[in-house]
Write a protein that holds these residues in place. Structure first.
Motif, short mmCIF file in Angstrom:
data_model
loop_
_atom_site.label_atom_id
_atom_site.label_comp_id
_atom_site.label_asym_id
_atom_site.label_seq_id
_atom_site.Cartn_x
_atom_site.Cartn_y
_atom_site.Cartn_z
N THR A 103 0.85 -1.19 0.00
CA THR A 103 0.00 0.00 0.00
C THR A 103 0.88 1.23 0.00
O THR A 103 1.62 1.49 0.96
N LEU A 104 0.80 2.01 -1.09
CA LEU A 104 1.63 3.19 -1.23
C LEU A 104 0.96 4.44 -0.67
O LEU A 104 1.63 5.35 -0.19
N SER A 105 -0.38 4.47 -0.75
CA SER A 105 -1.13 5.60 -0.22
C SER A 105 -2.56 5.13 0.01
O SER A 105 -2.90 3.96 -0.23
N ALA A 106 -3.42 6.04 0.43
CA ALA A 106 -4.81 5.69 0.69
C ALA A 106 -5.53 5.24 -0.57
O ALA A 106 -6.54 4.53 -0.50
N THR A 107 -5.03 5.60 -1.73
CA THR A 107 -5.70 5.27 -3.00
C THR A 107 -4.84 4.49 -3.97
O THR A 107 -5.26 4.20 -5.08
N GLN A 108 -3.63 4.14 -3.57
CA GLN A 108 -2.71 3.50 -4.51
C GLN A 108 -2.03 2.28 -3.89
O GLN A 108 -1.51 2.34 -2.77
N THR A 109 -2.06 1.17 -4.61
CA THR A 109 -1.35 -0.04 -4.21
C THR A 109 -0.47 -0.52 -5.36
O THR A 109 -0.67 -0.14 -6.52
N GLN A 110 0.48 -1.37 -5.03
CA GLN A 110 1.37 -1.94 -6.04
C GLN A 110 1.49 -3.44 -5.80
O GLN A 110 1.84 -3.87 -4.70
N THR A 111 1.17 -4.23 -6.83
CA THR A 111 1.33 -5.68 -6.75
C THR A 111 2.76 -6.03 -7.13
O THR A 111 3.22 -5.72 -8.24
N LEU A 112 3.48 -6.66 -6.21
CA LEU A 112 4.88 -6.98 -6.43
C LEU A 112 5.02 -8.33 -7.12
O LEU A 112 4.21 -9.23 -6.95
N VAL A 113 6.10 -8.45 -7.87
CA VAL A 113 6.37 -9.66 -8.66
C VAL A 113 7.53 -10.43 -8.03
O VAL A 113 8.60 -9.86 -7.79
N GLU A 114 7.29 -11.71 -7.77
CA GLU A 114 8.34 -12.54 -7.18
C GLU A 114 9.51 -12.67 -8.15
O GLU A 114 9.34 -12.89 -9.35
N GLY A 115 10.71 -12.55 -7.62
CA GLY A 115 11.91 -12.64 -8.44
C GLY A 115 12.35 -11.30 -8.99
O GLY A 115 13.52 -11.13 -9.35
N THR A 116 11.40 -10.36 -9.09
CA THR A 116 11.72 -9.02 -9.57
C THR A 116 11.67 -8.00 -8.43
O THR A 116 12.59 -7.20 -8.24
N ASP A 117 10.57 -8.05 -7.66
CA ASP A 117 10.36 -7.10 -6.57
C ASP A 117 10.63 -7.69 -5.20
O ASP A 117 10.84 -6.94 -4.23
N TYR A 118 10.56 -9.00 -5.08
CA TYR A 118 10.79 -9.62 -3.77
C TYR A 118 11.30 -11.05 -3.94
O TYR A 118 11.16 -11.66 -5.01
N ARG A 119 11.88 -11.56 -2.86
CA ARG A 119 12.39 -12.94 -2.82
C ARG A 119 11.90 -13.57 -1.53
O ARG A 119 11.78 -12.90 -0.49
N VAL A 120 11.61 -14.88 -1.57
CA VAL A 120 11.07 -15.57 -0.39
C VAL A 120 12.05 -16.63 0.09
O VAL A 120 12.54 -17.44 -0.71
N ASP A 121 12.33 -16.61 1.38
CA ASP A 121 13.05 -17.71 2.04
C ASP A 121 11.96 -18.66 2.54
O ASP A 121 11.36 -18.43 3.59
N LEU A 122 11.66 -19.70 1.76
CA LEU A 122 10.53 -20.58 2.06
C LEU A 122 10.69 -21.29 3.40
O LEU A 122 9.73 -21.41 4.16
N ALA A 123 11.89 -21.77 3.68
CA ALA A 123 12.09 -22.56 4.90
C ALA A 123 11.85 -21.74 6.16
O ALA A 123 11.31 -22.25 7.15
N ASN A 124 12.23 -20.47 6.14
CA ASN A 124 12.16 -19.64 7.34
C ASN A 124 11.07 -18.57 7.30
O ASN A 124 10.92 -17.80 8.25
N PRO A 132 14.11 -3.47 -8.17
CA PRO A 132 13.71 -4.04 -9.46
C PRO A 132 14.68 -3.75 -10.60
O PRO A 132 14.63 -4.43 -11.64
N PHE A 133 15.57 -2.80 -10.43
CA PHE A 133 16.51 -2.45 -11.49
C PHE A 133 17.82 -3.22 -11.38
O PHE A 133 18.44 -3.55 -12.39
N THR A 134 18.23 -3.50 -10.13
CA THR A 134 19.52 -4.17 -9.93
C THR A 134 19.39 -5.59 -9.40
O THR A 134 20.33 -6.38 -9.49
N GLY A 135 18.22 -5.92 -8.82
CA GLY A 135 18.04 -7.24 -8.23
C GLY A 135 18.68 -7.39 -6.88
O GLY A 135 18.68 -8.48 -6.30
N VAL A 136 19.22 -6.31 -6.34
CA VAL A 136 19.89 -6.34 -5.04
C VAL A 136 18.86 -6.19 -3.92
O VAL A 136 17.89 -5.44 -4.05
N VAL A 137 19.07 -6.91 -2.81
CA VAL A 137 18.17 -6.81 -1.67
C VAL A 137 18.25 -5.42 -1.07
O VAL A 137 19.33 -4.87 -0.87
N THR A 138 17.06 -4.84 -0.81
CA THR A 138 16.99 -3.51 -0.23
C THR A 138 15.97 -3.50 0.90
O THR A 138 15.36 -4.54 1.18
#
Length: 300
Positions: A103-124, A132-138
């Motif tokens: 949720t970016l604001s009261a009227t705006q949301t952004q759907t994130l894409v796995e592998g591009t916008d986020y990464r999941v540690d499934l086990a933990n 999204p431009f560099t693929g580096v964790v931020t």
């Protein structure tokens, strides 16, 4: 700076039982044809499984869950834009993520894409934000994040199927015997269907705890991909549950407060009783030692 999580179960586990009736009867050396104790054993398995879940502070069987993570309670987040390096989901291991929406604001949301916008540690159960431009964790920005995911001890299975041409327009998944919860259903085009409780209309479906998916007449003959979670219980949890069920079965009909019985020329019997020195719950030390590896700490 802080965060809080509100967790909601969207699709509960079809069963919390960590072992099946056949395994319990085999452990007790009861013949399959002997059904005298089946009702009692089925109830005991459910109760012992529930006690194990309560002790570990987690639901062990796969469920579909929604976490709403409020990363910053500051009413002026732009004045403290820093966030968190990772988000700890309420449950793990994670079997799969359906969506991550920020949720970016009261009227705006952004759907994130796995592998591009986020990464999941499934086990933990850790969620990492990616540039999204560099693929580096931020860092995650100081704004709410809604995550829909399946978690628990099991596996996700995707089954291709065609909706039948006639009533009841129903498909029972091949893994119905170990079905735990629904994950998602999509047409072969990738468009997701919406789950409803009953009477699905076009583009909707309902599902039973037995893994039977019902669709609308309007969607007859359409190809779908059904993704669901099967329970796959770790061997040590199976062993612990069987120990508890067997102990409870052997204790039937005796005085639970009896600590010792001496029989001359035969021997002495002593039974385990809760609340004694060195025991702080209903489990023996060996069971506690094994369950502690699954226990989630609770912070008051």
């Amino acid at each position: 700076m802080g965060f809080s999580t509100v967790s909601t179960v969207l699709s509960p586990a079809a069963s919390i039982a960590l072992v099946d009736l056949a395994s319990a009867k085999d452990e007790l050396e009861l013949q399959v044809s002997n059904t005298k104790h089946d009702t009692w054993l089925t109830g005991a398995i459910k109760r012992m499984s529930g006690m194990m879940a309560n002790y570990t502070n987690r639901q062990l069987m796969p469920e579909l869950v929604q976490d709403v993570v409020d990363i910053d309670r500051d009413p002026y987040p732009y004045q403290s834009p820093g966030g968190f390096a990772s988000i700890q989901l309420s449950r793990w291991p994670v079997l799969g993520v359906i969506s991550v929406v920020q949720t970016l604001s009261a009227t705006q949301t952004q759907t994130l894409v796995e592998g591009t916008d986020y990464r999941v540690d499934l086990a933990n159960g850790m969620l990492y934000k990616l540039n999204p431009f560099t693929g580096v964790v931020t860092d995650w920005e100081a704004s709410p994040v809604t995550v829909v995911f399946s978690a628990g001890y099991g596996a996700l299975v995707t089954q291709a199927a065609t909706i039948p041409a006639s009533t009841p327009w129903q498909v029972t998944v091949s893994g119905a015997a170990s079905f735990s919860c629904d994950h998602r259903v999509a047409f072969s085009s990738g468009t997701a269907l919406t789950r409803v409780a009953t009477a699905p209309a076009a583009g909707q479906y309902s599902v039973s705890t037995a893994g039977a998916y019902t669709f609308a007449a309007a969607d007859a003959n359409k190809a779908v991909n059904i993704t669901y979670a099967q329970r796959v219980v770790p061997d040590d949890l199976v062993d612990i549950c069987l120990r508890l069920v067997v102990a409870r079965f052997r204790a039937r009909g005796r005085d639970p407060m009896l600590m010792q019985r001496d029989t001359p020329d035969i021997g002495t019997e002593r039974f385990w009783v809760g609340g004694v020195i060195g025991q702080d719950g209903p489990f023996t030390p060996d069971v506690i030692s094994a369950l502690d590896t699954y226990r989630v700490p609770v912070i008051a």
